[in-house]
Structure formats: structure tokens, C-alpha cells
Design a protein around this motif. Structure first.
Motif, PDB file in Angstrom:
ATOM      1  N   LEU A   1       0.866  -1.185   0.000  1.00 42.32           N
ATOM      2  CA  LEU A   1       0.000   0.000   0.000  1.00 42.32           C
ATOM      3  C   LEU A   1       0.895   1.225   0.000  1.00 42.32           C
ATOM      4  O   LEU A   1       1.939   1.238   0.668  1.00 42.32           O
ATOM      5  N   LEU A   2       0.509   2.239  -0.758  1.00 40.08           N
ATOM      6  CA  LEU A   2       1.321   3.448  -0.790  1.00 40.08           C
ATOM      7  C   LEU A   2       0.416   4.668  -0.635  1.00 40.08           C
ATOM      8  O   LEU A   2      -0.566   4.809  -1.365  1.00 40.08           O
ATOM      9  N   ILE A   3       0.757   5.496   0.327  1.00 42.78           N
ATOM     10  CA  ILE A   3       0.064   6.776   0.444  1.00 42.78           C
ATOM     11  C   ILE A   3       0.946   7.772  -0.293  1.00 42.78           C
ATOM     12  O   ILE A   3       1.889   8.331   0.261  1.00 42.78           O
ATOM     13  N   GLY A   4       0.673   7.912  -1.569  1.00 43.76           N
ATOM     14  CA  GLY A   4       1.555   8.689  -2.440  1.00 43.76           C
ATOM     15  C   GLY A   4       1.028  10.087  -2.665  1.00 43.76           C
ATOM     16  O   GLY A   4      -0.170  10.349  -2.512  1.00 43.76           O
TER      17      GLY A   4
ATOM     18  N   SER B   1      -0.304  13.527  -4.280  1.00 39.70           N
ATOM     19  CA  SER B   1      -1.387  13.692  -5.248  1.00 39.70           C
ATOM     20  C   SER B   1      -0.869  13.808  -6.683  1.00 39.70           C
ATOM     21  O   SER B   1      -1.489  13.301  -7.614  1.00 39.70           O
ATOM     22  N   GLN B   2       0.323  14.426  -6.844  1.00 34.98           N
ATOM     23  CA  GLN B   2       0.814  14.654  -8.200  1.00 34.98           C
ATOM     24  C   GLN B   2       1.341  13.392  -8.881  1.00 34.98           C
ATOM     25  O   GLN B   2       1.639  13.406 -10.067  1.00 34.98           O
ATOM     26  N   TRP B   3       1.481  12.302  -8.143  1.00 36.86           N
ATOM     27  CA  TRP B   3       2.039  11.091  -8.752  1.00 36.86           C
ATOM     28  C   TRP B   3       0.976  10.278  -9.487  1.00 36.86           C
ATOM     29  O   TRP B   3       1.288   9.311 -10.170  1.00 36.86           O
ATOM     30  N   ILE B   4      -0.274  10.665  -9.275  1.00 34.27           N
ATOM     31  CA  ILE B   4      -1.368   9.788  -9.706  1.00 34.27           C
ATOM     32  C   ILE B   4      -1.357   9.543 -11.220  1.00 34.27           C
ATOM     33  O   ILE B   4      -1.580   8.418 -11.675  1.00 34.27           O
ATOM     34  N   GLY B   5      -1.052  10.589 -12.007  1.00 31.60           N
ATOM     35  CA  GLY B   5      -1.039  10.436 -13.460  1.00 31.60           C
ATOM     36  C   GLY B   5      -0.014   9.426 -13.918  1.00 31.60           C
ATOM     37  O   GLY B   5      -0.320   8.494 -14.684  1.00 31.60           O
ATOM     38  N   GLY B   6       1.200   9.577 -13.428  1.00 27.66           N
ATOM     39  CA  GLY B   6       2.280   8.675 -13.814  1.00 27.66           C
ATOM     40  C   GLY B   6       2.001   7.257 -13.348  1.00 27.66           C
ATOM     41  O   GLY B   6       2.156   6.294 -14.102  1.00 27.66           O
ATOM     42  N   ALA B   7       1.560   7.129 -12.093  1.00 25.83           N
ATOM     43  CA  ALA B   7       1.326   5.795 -11.537  1.00 25.83           C
ATOM     44  C   ALA B   7       0.184   5.095 -12.268  1.00 25.83           C
ATOM     45  O   ALA B   7       0.224   3.880 -12.491  1.00 25.83           O
ATOM     46  N   ALA B   8      -0.826   5.873 -12.671  1.00 23.76           N
ATOM     47  CA  ALA B   8      -1.962   5.269 -13.393  1.00 23.76           C
ATOM     48  C   ALA B   8      -1.535   4.860 -14.803  1.00 23.76           C
ATOM     49  O   ALA B   8      -1.776   3.729 -15.236  1.00 23.76           O
TER      50      ALA B   8
ATOM     51  N   ILE C   1      -4.595   6.831  -0.680  1.00 20.09           N
ATOM     52  CA  ILE C   1      -3.947   5.534  -0.437  1.00 20.09           C
ATOM     53  C   ILE C   1      -4.241   4.613  -1.622  1.00 20.09           C
ATOM     54  O   ILE C   1      -5.393   4.474  -2.041  1.00 20.09           O
ATOM     55  N   SER C   2      -3.194   4.010  -2.156  1.00 17.77           N
ATOM     56  CA  SER C   2      -3.323   3.171  -3.353  1.00 17.77           C
ATOM     57  C   SER C   2      -2.756   1.783  -3.100  1.00 17.77           C
ATOM     58  O   SER C   2      -1.907   1.600  -2.224  1.00 17.77           O
ATOM     59  N   VAL C   3      -3.213   0.836  -3.905  1.00 18.47           N
ATOM     60  CA  VAL C   3      -2.631  -0.502  -3.858  1.00 18.47           C
ATOM     61  C   VAL C   3      -1.605  -0.580  -4.978  1.00 18.47           C
ATOM     62  O   VAL C   3      -1.912  -0.308  -6.141  1.00 18.47           O
ATOM     63  N   VAL C   4      -0.389  -0.924  -4.626  1.00 20.94           N
ATOM     64  CA  VAL C   4       0.692  -0.986  -5.617  1.00 20.94           C
ATOM     65  C   VAL C   4       0.492  -2.229  -6.489  1.00 20.94           C
ATOM     66  O   VAL C   4       0.220  -3.327  -5.990  1.00 20.94           O
TER      67      VAL C   4
END
Lengths: 315, 439
Positions: free
Chosen positions: B82-85, B87-94, B324-327
Motif C-alpha cells: 500500500l502506498l500513500i503517495g 497527489s501529483q504522482w497519480i497520473g504517472g502511476a496510473a 492511499i493506493s494498492v501498488v
């Protein structure tokens, strides 16, 4: 009658192995022994170098798995060489390099010359002087950051003691004019002992009879210094400059901890800039081209320097 | 007999299989190392006791957080389930397949994004923005705001002097110009025999500091990332005359109202300056407010809180906070999703806020008792109503570092003009989007 080492080695070799390698020539055996080393060298040095050169002609980004990698010719090189920001980092690196080498050689040699004289507590002073070089650069960067703090740091108060300047009126690592000198001071503090030790080795290698002969010829101390000490120590000094030059060209940790490359990008050395391009912006192709340019620069300069060093040694 | 044996063996095998499926799992949650993370450790004990799973935590200090975690994601590491990353990382991570898409999971578990503060859903969970594609659950609502020394502001002699000088009362500034007046008023002032300064603001260069600070001025003077009607059309928006004024404002604030040596300050340095009584005003994310309130030197009635004041071009505040996201690389996907399901429960969200977290659940923040529960809660609500975020594009790091560099050079190093800095920034951003094939 005792046998030779070769005969003993032959006797110690198991029969089966001896039988197996019996048909191989000496050259073949030599290759057999050096091949693991050559393989490792190719795998961890030569292949990455060739791969880096290849990547430098592409738009590859290591964080975009699956994205099409395009061959873009010399575009990365053009962008780097025409970017004023890159030239500024080169300038910052040159300033840092020249500044640190100048002060480290000057102070290092002076300290070595003083330590070389026999006096009470000589060993203790040598140990105290070399202490900074035993510390981690990251730690040094961090605690000098505190020392440079205008309100609480010791540095500004020491300057105030000698000059009367208000300690809060300037900031060593936040001022464009002072920050480049702030990193030079810290690196000089840390690495002058290294230059001193090499110079000390050089000074101690000079035979006493040279000075005795010069004294008999009524050469003054000043003349002895310029005609015996300096020429004899020069190869050592040049070696120290080579080591420190290479080390400082790739300086990273100390400066990152101390200034982070700022203010602006006034202390952003090439290695810091390269790391940002490669591992923060993930412009892998661009960063590869940057690394190739730096490699060629260092390799070229180091080759010229080593030739000069060899000439000095031959004299 | 044989059939009976077979049935018995099958039953044993099935029992074994089901019991192995229920075997406790080890989950690792990655986040920044700060006070709310410690609160989450405490809160997660409830999940551990209910699920039987064991939680491990990997907390990285803020200055290295992005570097460390983005490297982890980009290298396909398996450190975090789990990663609490940010907000700006969301585009790249998605787009790079580093987070698991949560739409189906939310639907199955009845988790509705309508239950969360809309700005946090857009900021922390959605990619592309303003589309119902969710990659995270809003976990920690945060925003840049201000704290001020209420006890200093209320001193009659200072109030009198300020009123005489500026013609209005010394108090919570109603716009950015007033904020600058107040900060300048306190600069180099002697209070209780000690020299104090105006404001601790964000100036850090290495990660995201100065960008998170300067945007609070830029937005409110009229800076925009792009043409609202035409995505990625930036000329005249990034480097508009209004944006230039905003940047000049921030530089003037830095030059005239900050403590000496504050050329590379971010969250922790601002906290230290404020708590040690060096400054009258502190710019910082709202997460520091509970700590300020509880501080023995500056806490309680001595400190007040307010949202970023408006400027001539609008009223915004820089969004902070995380989802919070699931890696995607996790080997414990079900357990990680179960954690998010547990975390999303209103009861847990309420406890999360009570323990020092900051829930983005509307049921928590829209509770009529919430604004008065803590002295900073109203300022938090006011701030969350005006948030605006930095780019959340896959090329976020390029865009951010370009801004850090251009702004720091102008504001801190004093190199060039504000117009040159923003023109340079525009050039960098255009180059990045051209590389991305978006221009």
C-alpha cells in the motif's frame, strides 16, 4: 635433490585435470585464467558504456516501460551543448574544482612542510589534522550547514569576531556570491589532509644528503626549497591534484547536503545536475548523452594530465 | 469404504486449502515520515486485530519521499503493498500501471467517492482528472495555510503602531498585500528582548518546497497552468502579466520578511522557526496545526490559523495531502484491498481525524461539531474550499523540477526578472509536453 616450484605444482595437479588440459597451449591456459576477469570487465564496464552511448541517441525513459524508443540522432547532444543552464553547471564545477585544488594544494603542502619538521606532539597534530577526512561527506555537509546558519551557526560568529560584521547580515549558503565559496571552504577543510599526507610522503622521500650537499655549496634555504624540495615533491603533488581533481569532478554528496545545488543553481555541479536528469526527471536518453560528454571531457583532461605527470617523473 | 475415504480426504484437503487462504499476511504500507504516519500506526492496530494480518510500515522523510518512492514504483519494486503517495504522482502511476485501478473494488464494496470532499477526490484519486477513474482512496486531506502569533498580534502597543502605519487593524490579513504588510512589520522587530522576523515561507529547492509555496501567491494573482478551454495551451497563462506580479510578490515577501538563512526551508524548517519564536507568521501545510496547538511554547491561545488570503486574481490555496493506493506489484492484493475497505469506514475515518490524521470523508468534516472541535478546524475547512493542485501528469517530475529551478533562481538567487523566470518555465513545460507527444 629438491624439485622446482613448477615441478611441485605439476605433481600436485590431479591426474584427471592434468589429462584434460594436457592438449591446451600455454596461451590457451592463460586465456582460461583471465577469461572470468575479462568477462566481468565486459559485463560491468564495457557493455554499460556501449549501452549508454546507444541510449544517448534515443528518447528512452527508464520509467516509461512499454513506450516506443525512438532513435533521435544527435538531438540530445545538441540540446545539452546549447543549453545555457548546462554551461552554468559546467562553470560552477570548474570554479569548484579550481578553487578547491588551489587551496588544498597550498594549505596541504604548507601543513606537510610544517609537520615534516621534528617537534614535540608531531604525531598528535598529524592525527588531529587528518580527522576531517575520516568523516562521511554527507555528515560533513550537514553539520557545516548548521555552522553556516547566520543566527545560530558558529561560522558567522567567528567572522564577526574578526571583522565586526553583523552575523545576521549575510548567509553563506543562501547568497549567490558566497555559496560557491561556502562549498569550497568545506571541501578544503575536509580534503586538505589528504593532500597533506601525499605531500608528506613526498617530503620524507627526499634524501637528507641532497640538503647536506646544497648546504656545503652554500645554497640558501630558499634556494634549497625551490631547487630540491619542490622538484622532488612535484610528482607527488601532481598525483594528489589528479586524485582530488577526479574526486571533485564527480562531487555530489557533500554539496547536496550543504546547499542542494542552490541558491538558484549556483552550486549545482554537473554530477548533481546529471543525477536530477537521470533519476528525478527520468530523461534516460538525455542523461546518457550528458554522461558521455562528461566521460569524454574527464578522459581527455586526465590523459593530458597523466602525460604531463609522466614527463615530470622522467626529469 | 473407498468412497468414504475419498470424501474424507477431499474434506481434509478443502479444509486445509481454506485455512491456508485465511493465513495471516504481512502488509507493508509506505508513506512519509511525519506525525500523521505515527497516528496511522496506532490506528492500524485495529485492522491487525480484526484481520489477523500484520502491518509493517516504511516511512521516508519528506525531502527524500518522492525520490525514494518514485524509484520504488519505477523499478517495479515489491517493498510496498500500500502506498500513500503524493497527489501529483497519480497520473504517472496510473498510466505506467503502477497502481491498481479501484473502480470495481469501490463498486463491489459500496465505497462511494461522493462521500469524500470533491477536491480531494479530484486531487488524490482521479486520473485523468475530472473523470470517474479512481486509483486511490482519499487518505489525508491537506492544504497550505498560515499560522500566526496571536499573542504578539494582540499586544496593544503593536496594534497601535501598526494601525498608525497602515491604517487598518493588526489581525488576520484579508488579502496577500496585507499579509506582506504584517510580515514586514514584524521583520527585525524586538519582542521580549529578542529579534524576530516576519514569516517562515517555503523556499526549498531540492524537492518541491518552493513550488508548494510560490503557487499560493501565483494562483491568487491570476497564474493558470493552461487555457481552461484548451488543454496544454500555456502561453499567456503561465507567463501572464498577472502571474509575473504574483512571482514578484513572493520574491518581495522573501526579500523583506523572512529570517536570514531561510533560503532552503520547507516544512520542518518552518515549524522550527515558528516554534522557537523566530517568526510571526508561518506558511505550512495544515498537518502541522495539531502540533502547533499542542506546543508548550507557542500552542493554545498563543497561535491562530487562517486560510491563504486572496489576491487580486482569485482566492486559492495549494493542495497537499495524499490518497492511499494498492501498488500493482503487490503479492497481497486482497489483504491490501481489505485494508482500504477497513480504512474507508466512517467510524475509522472519525477515529483517524481524532488521532491526528485528517479525514477527507464528508461525514467527518461536515459534522456540525467539527469546526469548533479544534481551533484550527475552521481554517482547515476554509482552506479545503479553495484548493488548487500542481500538474498531476505522468511527466510531473519534469514539470516540478523545472518550476523549482526557475522559481528558486529568481526568488532566492535573484537571477533575472520574474518575466524571464516564467518565460523560461513556459519553455521548459512546452518542451516536456512535446516530448510526451501532447503538443
Amino acid at each position: 635433490m629438491s624439485s622446482t616450484p613448477m615441478e611441485r605444482a605439476a605433481k600436485a595437479t590431479p591426474r584427471l585435470l592434468a589429462k584434460r588440459i594436457s592438449g591446451i597451449s600455454d596461451r590457451g591456459i592463460a586465456w582460461l585464467f583471465v577469461s572470468p576477469t575479462i568477462f566481468l570487465l565486459l559485463a560491468i564496464n564495457i557493455f554499460p558504456l556501449i549501452w549508454t552511448i546507444y541510449l544517448s541517441f534515443t528518447n528512452y525513459r527508464a520509467n516509461r516501460i512499454g513506450r516506443e524508443v525512438k532513435f533521435i540522432g544527435l538531438r540530445n547532444y545538441e540540446r545539452i551543448l546549447s543549453d545555457p543552464d548546462i554551461w552554468q553547471t559546467m562553470q560552477a564545477t570548474a570554479h569548484f574544482l579550481l578553487g578547491t585544488l588551489f587551496f588544498q594544494v597550498l594549505i596541504g603542502f604548507s601543513l606537510a612542510w610544517l609537520i615534516n619538521r621534528k617537534f614535540k606532539g608531531n604525531d598528535l597534530w598529524t592525527t588531529i589534522i587528518v580527522l576531517p577526512m575520516m568523516l562521511s561527506p554527507a555528515v560533513v555537509g550537514n553539520f557545516w550547514k548548521f555552522l553556516y546558519q547566520p543566527q545560530t551557526g558558529l561560522f558567522n560568529y567567528v567572522v564577526t569576531f574578526f571583522t565586526g560584521v553583523d552575523p545576521s547580515s549575510y548567509t553563506m549558503i543562501g547568497d549567490v556570491a558566497l555559496a560557491p565559496w561556502a562549498i569550497i571552504i568545506v571541501d578544503t577543510w575536509m580534503w586538505t589532509p589528504f593532500v597533506m599526507l601525499i605531500c608528506l610522503a613526498g617530503l620524507r622521500s627526499i634524501p637528507d644528503y641532497l640538503y647536506e650537499a646544497a648546504s656545503v655549496d652554500r645554497a640558501s634555504k630558499w634556494r634549497q626549497f625551490w631547487t630540491i624540495t619542490i622538484p622532488m615533491v612535484l610528482p607527488f603533488l601532481m598525483l594528489a591534484v589528479l586524485f582530488r581533481g577526479i574526486e571533485n569532478f564527480k562531487m555530489f554528496d557533500l554539496v547536496v547536503q550543504l546547499t542542494g545545488g542552490g541558491p538558484g543553481s549556483i552550486t549545482e555541479l554537473t554530477s548533481i545536475n546529471l543525477k536530477r536528469e537521470a533519476f528525478e526527471k527520468w530523461r534516460t536518453g538525455y542523461a546518457s548523452a550528458y554522461a558521455v560528454i562528461l566521460f569524454v571531457t574527464v578522459f581527455g583532461l586526465a590523459s593530458i594530465y597523466v602525460k604531463a605527470l609522466n614527463k615530470v617523473k622522467e626529469r | 469404504m473407498k468412497l468414504k475415504n475419498l470424501i474424507a480426504l477431499t474434506a481434509i484437503a478443502l479444509t486445509g486449502a481454506s485455512s491456508s487462504a485465511a493465513v495471516a499476511e504481512d502488509l507493508t504500507l509506505c508513506w512519509a515520515s511525519w506525525d500523521p504516519a505515527n497516528a496511522l500506526v496506532e490506528l492500524s492496530k485495529d485492522y491487525e486485530s480484526k484481520s489477523g494480518n500484520t502491518m509493517h510500515f516504511e516511512f521516508v522523510p519528506w525531502p527524500n519521499f518522492a525520490d525514494r518512492m518514485l524509484n520504488e514504483l519505477n523499478s517495479g519494486g515489491k517493498l510496498c503493498d500500500l502506498l500513500i503517495g503524493d497527489s501529483q504522482w497519480i497520473g504517472g502511476a496510473a498510466e505506467n500501471g503502477q497502481y491498481i485501478k479501484l473502480n470495481d473494488f469501490f463498486k463491489k464494496e459500496g465505497i462511494s467517492m461522493d462521500d469524500f470532499i470533491p477536491a480531494t477526490v479530484v486531487g488524490y484519486a482521479e486520473w485523468p482528472k475530472n473523470t470517474p477513474n479512481y486509483w486511490a482512496l482519499p487518505a489525508y486531506a491537506d492544504v497550505v495555510g498560515w499560522t500566526y502569533r496571536k499573542d504578539w498580534f494582540s499586544r496593544p502597543e503593536l496594534q497601535k503602531e501598526f494601525k498608525t502605519k497602515h491604517g487598518y487593524a493588526l489581525g488576520v490579513p484579508s488579502n496577500l498585500a496585507q499579509l506582506k504588510d504584517i510580515a514586514q512589520f514584524f521583520q527585525n522587530r524586538k519582542i521580549d528582548g529578542k529579534t524576530v522576523y516576519g514569516a517562515a515561507i517555503y523556499t526549498e529547492r531540492g524537492s518541491e518546497g518552493i513550488t508548494m509555496g510560490v503557487t499560493n501567491a501565483l494562483y491568487n494573482y491570476g497564474f493558470e497552468y493552461e487555457n481552461p478551454k484548451k488543454p496544454y495551451d500555456m502561453p499567456g497563462f503561465v507567463n501572464s502579466a498577472k502571474a509575473v506580479k504574483g512571482l514578484e510578490f513572493y520574491k518581495e515577501l522573501y526579500d523583506t520578511s523572512t529570517p536570514p538563512g531561510s533560503s532552503d526551508w520547507y516544512m520542518s524548517e518552518d515549524i522550527d522557526a515558528y516554534k522557537s519564536g523566530q517568526v510571526a507568521l508561518q506558511m505550512n501545510f495544515a498537518f502541522v496545526w495539531p502540533g502547533m496547538n499542542a506546543d508548550p511554547n507557542v500552542g493554545g491561545d498563543r497561535t491562530g490559523y487562517f486560510a491563504n488570503p486572496p489576491g487580486p486574481g482569485g482566492h486559492f490555496a495549494q493542495l497537499g495531502g495524499q490518497g492511499i493506493s494498492v501498488v500493482a506489484n503487490t503479492e497481497h492484493k486482497d489483504a491490501a484491498l481489505a485494508y482500504i475497505k477497513w480504512f474507508a469506514q466512517p467510524e475509522i475515518q472519525k477515529r483517524w481525524t481524532a488521532m491526528g490524521g485528517a479525514s477527507a470523508l464528508r461525514a467527518v468534516v461536515e459534522d456540525p461539531a467539527f469546526p469548533t472541535k479544534q481551533p484550527y478546524n475552521q481554517a482547515f475547512l476554509d482552506s479545503m474550499a479553495i484548493v488548487k493542485d500542481f500538474w498531476a501528469e505522468p511527466s510531473y517530475a519534469d514539470l516540478l523540477l523545472a518550476m523549482q529551478d526557475r522559481v528558486h533562481k529568481y526568488v532566492i538567487a535573484g537571477q533575472g526578472t520574474a518575466q524571464e523566470a516564467l518565460d523560461g518555465l513556459l519553455k521548459d513545460w512546452i518542451e516536456t509536453f512535446e516530448d510526451e507527444g501532447k503538443l
